[in-house]
Write a protein that holds these residues in place. Structure first.
Motif, PDB file in Angstrom:
ATOM      1  N   CYS A  17       0.878  -0.950  -0.058  1.00 31.50           N
ATOM      2  CA  CYS A  17       0.237  -0.109  -0.288  1.00 31.50           C
ATOM      3  C   CYS A  17       1.066   1.313  -0.202  1.00 31.50           C
ATOM      4  O   CYS A  17       0.659   1.819  -0.629  1.00 31.50           O
ATOM      5  N   ASN A  82      -3.142  14.173   2.147  1.00 28.51           N
ATOM      6  CA  ASN A  82      -3.717  13.046   2.729  1.00 28.51           C
ATOM      7  C   ASN A  82      -2.758  11.639   3.186  1.00 28.51           C
ATOM      8  O   ASN A  82      -2.727  11.016   4.313  1.00 28.51           O
ATOM      9  N   PHE A  86      -1.119   8.799   6.203  1.00 33.76           N
ATOM     10  CA  PHE A  86      -1.257   7.072   6.013  1.00 33.76           C
ATOM     11  C   PHE A  86       0.636   6.680   6.085  1.00 33.76           C
ATOM     12  O   PHE A  86       0.604   5.671   6.941  1.00 33.76           O
ATOM     13  N   PHE A 110      -7.815   1.969   2.145  1.00 35.31           N
ATOM     14  CA  PHE A 110      -7.763   3.613   2.109  1.00 35.31           C
ATOM     15  C   PHE A 110      -6.940   3.998   0.313  1.00 35.31           C
ATOM     16  O   PHE A 110      -7.009   4.529   0.137  1.00 35.31           O
ATOM     17  N   ARG A 114      -8.895   6.281  -1.854  1.00 40.12           N
ATOM     18  CA  ARG A 114      -7.578   7.192  -2.777  1.00 40.12           C
ATOM     19  C   ARG A 114      -8.030   7.169  -4.112  1.00 40.12           C
ATOM     20  O   ARG A 114      -7.736   8.115  -5.150  1.00 40.12           O
ATOM     21  N   GLY A 137     -10.785   7.618   3.389  1.00 38.81           N
ATOM     22  CA  GLY A 137      -9.683   7.577   3.913  1.00 38.81           C
ATOM     23  C   GLY A 137      -9.433   8.009   4.857  1.00 38.81           C
ATOM     24  O   GLY A 137      -8.393   7.296   5.103  1.00 38.81           O
ATOM     25  N   SER A 138      -9.890   9.322   4.842  1.00 38.86           N
ATOM     26  CA  SER A 138      -9.555  10.211   6.824  1.00 38.86           C
ATOM     27  C   SER A 138      -9.586   9.518   7.559  1.00 38.86           C
ATOM     28  O   SER A 138      -9.078   9.364   8.563  1.00 38.86           O
ATOM     29  N   ILE A 140     -10.540   6.340   8.129  1.00 37.77           N
ATOM     30  CA  ILE A 140      -9.507   5.349   8.006  1.00 37.77           C
ATOM     31  C   ILE A 140      -8.601   5.429   8.359  1.00 37.77           C
ATOM     32  O   ILE A 140      -7.276   4.654   9.382  1.00 37.77           O
ATOM     33  N   VAL A 141      -7.296   6.653   8.500  1.00 36.26           N
ATOM     34  CA  VAL A 141      -6.410   7.033   9.006  1.00 36.26           C
ATOM     35  C   VAL A 141      -6.450   7.198  10.245  1.00 36.26           C
ATOM     36  O   VAL A 141      -5.694   6.771  11.048  1.00 36.26           O
TER      37      VAL A 141
END
Length: 154
Positions: A17, A82, A86, A110, A114, A137-138, A140-141
């Motif tokens: 990733c 972003n 990550f 993620f 993206r 995504g946000s 998840i982080v």
């Protein structure tokens, strides 16, 4: 088992990733340059108007905003806002040794968020569509960061 080796499937997930996301950042920069060259416009700095091998006939209008170029520049800026988070928290997440299934869901999730954000932005979808993928995504982080803190502090 050592956590930061290819013997650890969680680290392998992170490494895949992370490499994909680094390629995304770098590729977006090249896409912006390609668009600037293709359109001969959308230059960012006054010094870009100096005559050279590529820009043989500089014109002040080359500094005007060109949506074709600027869209790519905005996507690049969004990546830079972003993806580094990550990359940092993903490595910390590996170190706390989570379940493989959880790491895969979060990390691949993620990457997919993206990718979906990129496709939505490139195809000029509404802000709500882009924001949905950004939010996934946000979150998840954020979850990964909170999970790391929870494991370390409890």
């Amino acid at each position: 088992m050592a956590l930061l080796t290819i013997d650890n499937p969680v680290f392998v997930t992170y490494a895949i990733c992370a490499a994909l996301m680094v390629l995304k950042i770098m590729g977006q920069g090249w896409m912006t340059v390609y668009r600037m060259l293709k359109s001969n416009s959308g230059l960012a700095s006054p010094e870009d108007l100096q005559r050279g091998l590529i820009n043989r006939d500089p014109d002040p209008s080359q500094l005007e905003v060109n949506d074709y170029v600027d869209r790519s520049r905005r996507m690049h800026r969004n990546d830079l806002e972003n993806i580094p988070g990550f990359l940092a928290v993903g490595l910390l997440f590996v170190v706390i040794n989570p379940a493989l299934w959880l790491a895969q869901v979060l990390m691949y999730g993620f990457v997919l968020a993206r990718l979906a954000h990129f496709l939505a932005y490139a195809s000029k979808q509404t802000h709500e569509v882009r924001a949905t993928f950004y939010t996934v995504g946000s979150l998840i982080v954020i979850y990964m960061a909170l999970h790391v803190l929870w494991k370390l502090l409890l």
